[in-house]
Design a protein around this motif. Structure first.
Motif, mmCIF file in Angstrom:
data_model
loop_
_atom_site.group_PDB
_atom_site.id
_atom_site.type_symbol
_atom_site.label_atom_id
_atom_site.label_comp_id
_atom_site.label_asym_id
_atom_site.label_seq_id
_atom_site.Cartn_x
_atom_site.Cartn_y
_atom_site.Cartn_z
ATOM 1 N N LEU A 158 -8.777 -1.029 -9.765
ATOM 2 C CA LEU A 158 -10.221 -0.991 -9.568
ATOM 3 C C LEU A 158 -10.824 0.243 -10.333
ATOM 4 N N GLY A 159 -9.893 1.242 -10.298
ATOM 5 C CA GLY A 159 -10.241 2.717 -10.816
ATOM 6 C C GLY A 159 -10.469 2.714 -12.328
ATOM 7 N N THR A 160 -9.740 1.781 -12.892
ATOM 8 C CA THR A 160 -9.558 1.287 -14.341
ATOM 9 C C THR A 160 -10.858 0.841 -14.807
ATOM 10 N N THR A 161 -11.138 -0.303 -13.826
ATOM 11 C CA THR A 161 -12.559 -0.826 -14.306
ATOM 12 C C THR A 161 -13.817 0.088 -14.192
ATOM 13 N N VAL A 190 -4.378 9.630 -11.609
ATOM 14 C CA VAL A 190 -4.414 10.779 -10.992
ATOM 15 C C VAL A 190 -5.057 10.620 -9.658
ATOM 16 N N VAL A 191 -6.264 10.378 -9.574
ATOM 17 C CA VAL A 191 -7.051 9.916 -8.118
ATOM 18 C C VAL A 191 -6.118 9.139 -7.272
ATOM 19 N N ALA A 192 -5.513 8.013 -7.973
ATOM 20 C CA ALA A 192 -4.513 7.100 -7.046
ATOM 21 C C ALA A 192 -3.441 8.028 -6.300
ATOM 22 N N ARG A 193 -3.045 8.781 -7.225
ATOM 23 C CA ARG A 193 -1.834 9.591 -6.839
ATOM 24 C C ARG A 193 -2.178 10.391 -5.328
ATOM 25 N N LEU A 194 -3.315 10.980 -5.847
ATOM 26 C CA LEU A 194 -3.901 12.154 -4.830
ATOM 27 C C LEU A 194 -4.278 11.159 -3.577
#
Lengths: 207, 207, 207, 207
Positions: A158-161, A190-194
């Protein structure tokens, strides 16, 4: 709902993407007859056609990444619904128009409309992947046994979209950023990993 | 690392190579409308377009060999990593640009820049195969059970890349050798056989 | 009759359809060099080429649906005969000419002859699916174990062909309806559901 | 000899043939922009381009038959050798040049050189199938368990090559027969049936 193996759907999808990817070279091949007719130097095929070459390389990377995203999702899918099939067709449409969008970029460079059309195509593509991911998450029967899409996966997809939508708006506001706005793609992982720092599970993409 | 079957990756790769191979014929088909417009004789399609025809045949052989090298390696691979996937994409890129490089050869023949670009593309292709081979050798889990890449195999693969680099340098120094420098491809198998005279094992290529 | 798995036939069919589908974009890519040569605005690629774009989208939907119909049938087929093979080749022919028919639609729009040729191509395609469906129904050995083609299925398939024949005749009588006659495609599923209201069985398409 | 499954080889072959088959439509699509530029009637796309359309249909049938012949052989093959692989590449080459040969036929019709080139391409193609059939017959390990190529099969395959060679010679002697000489293809099956009247076995093609 009958359970249908996505094998043939995936195969068909791969073939379409492979063709779209390879057709990207056609504008480059058109350079040569013109150059010969103009009695140009061979090196001008490169030096005087840099927008065509950059747009070729950019679109190669974009389609490659789109295929990878599709591959990553369908690795875990064992059945499909009509919704998935139709969304996949729209996804394919957004891939098939890439050679056209790429030609525009090669011909008109950083022109605002061209840039918006190009990024808009990527938004549609990414949006379809997000829709398919949500459809699969909502219906666990579509996943292979014992698998689930992790939270980090959902953030990533979703972040990519969202990042591509942001790139689109950014170009609307500040046309000068043009294709550099695609660098926003680097943010979601990066956000997903955080947010989801847990180690990768079998159902997660190893990053 | 999750274990991912390379089946879909191999399939996608095959489709891209098949298309690039077939697109090689397009410059030949373009001969005909021009010939008809010029009220030429049909035989001139052959006699007056020999550079196009030779470059078509050369590139057919080159791409055929590249596909065969890829096939030979992935026959033994049972899983892939992100490194393998990305190197494979660069390998694909070097295949996809072949119709463009071939057009240049058909249009400008033995011109030095054209020749260097053509051989340079082959160097990148062969270099990617070498990188993938090294990655597979370094990570035995990627190989099918009980298999290993033999010493002769490694000599052959790395030798091909080195011979293509040598061909590139040779053309830089002595442009007159042009595409004949590709005959250096014949050297690595001979050297490999001399250095590793053992009979072919299941994991070796029968030569 | 020897039993032959349709796997390779289906694979070959998918590849051909994937290519025909992707070639639809070529007329769009041709817009760009002309526009650049005429020093036009990028947005004119869209605004001044609407017939090309609509015909592209229409044919994308048509071929997508044709592939889906083929897919739906062969999901249940486990062997093929020479009749099925030959009918499938005619079906493929009707798909392959779509880029040509689409070009005509993009160039001549609602012209009656163009419209009849376009719909005629669809009639042949749909007719082949009907023939193959009848061949499979007449020879239960061709179906996967325990499966049969339901009555609703037959209504749907034959109804599609009849509705396309009706569209063809309609355009002959009232050319002004042109491509809107393709909306007759919406009728057969409704009729099939009214005549065969039983719930979907494993061998039926879930609608 | 290591035993190698021909699956990927067959897949790659199918993809190449599918593309060559579909590229046949490109000369037809080129008709349209020219017709639009000349303010012609849409029906002239058909009426004034009959050689292009006939050559398209002829080559569609030729490539379709070639694919079918390949399919029929490889249905029984379970391993391949380097000889088979290389002969298959030459077979592919003879398929890939078909769009070029077809363009010549579309542009120059019954011209003798054009006709000889076209039939010569078919001779090479058929010769490769014969070579591969002989290689498989000479090495029973290449066949699936318990299978053999029947006498009628051999008559059929080699007969096709001989009939195409005869067609080539016939056009050399009597150019007026041109493409009708391809009708000699109808002879081998009849002869094969007369010489080998036994009923079809599992390893024979049901005719």
């Amino acid at each position: 709902m009958t359970e249908k193996s996505p094998e043939r759907l995936v195969f068909f999808t791969d073939a379409v993407v492979a063709i779209a990817l390879t057709l990207l070279v056609l504008p480059l091949t058109e350079i040569v007859p013109e150059l010969v007719a103009a009695h140009g130097e061979p090196i001008e095929a490169i030096t005087r056609n840099q927008p065509k070459i950059w747009s070729f390389l950019l679109s190669f990377a974009v389609i490659g990444r789109q295929w990878f995203g599709h591959h990553r999702l369908f690795e875990h899918v064992r059945a499909y619904t009509q919704t998935l099939m139709l969304t996949n067709m729209v996804w394919l449409l957004s891939v098939i128009v890439m050679p056209f969008a790429t030609q525009l970029v090669g011909g008109f460079g950083t022109d605002e409309f061209t840039c918006l059309l190009y990024i808009g195509t990527i938004v549609v593509n990414s949006g379809c992947i997000s829709l398919m991911t949500l459809a699969v998450r909502a219906n666990p029967k579509l996943l292979k046994e014992g698998e689930r899409l992790s939270g980090r996966w959902m953030y990533n997809t979703l972040g990519t979209t969202i990042s591509m939508l942001a790139a689109f708006v950014l170009v609307l506001l500040v046309p000068a950023v043009n294709y550099y706005s695609l660098l926003l793609l680097l943010v979601p992982p990066v956000v997903a990993r955080l947010v989801h720092p847990e180690p990768a599970k079998p159902t997660q993409l190893s990053e």
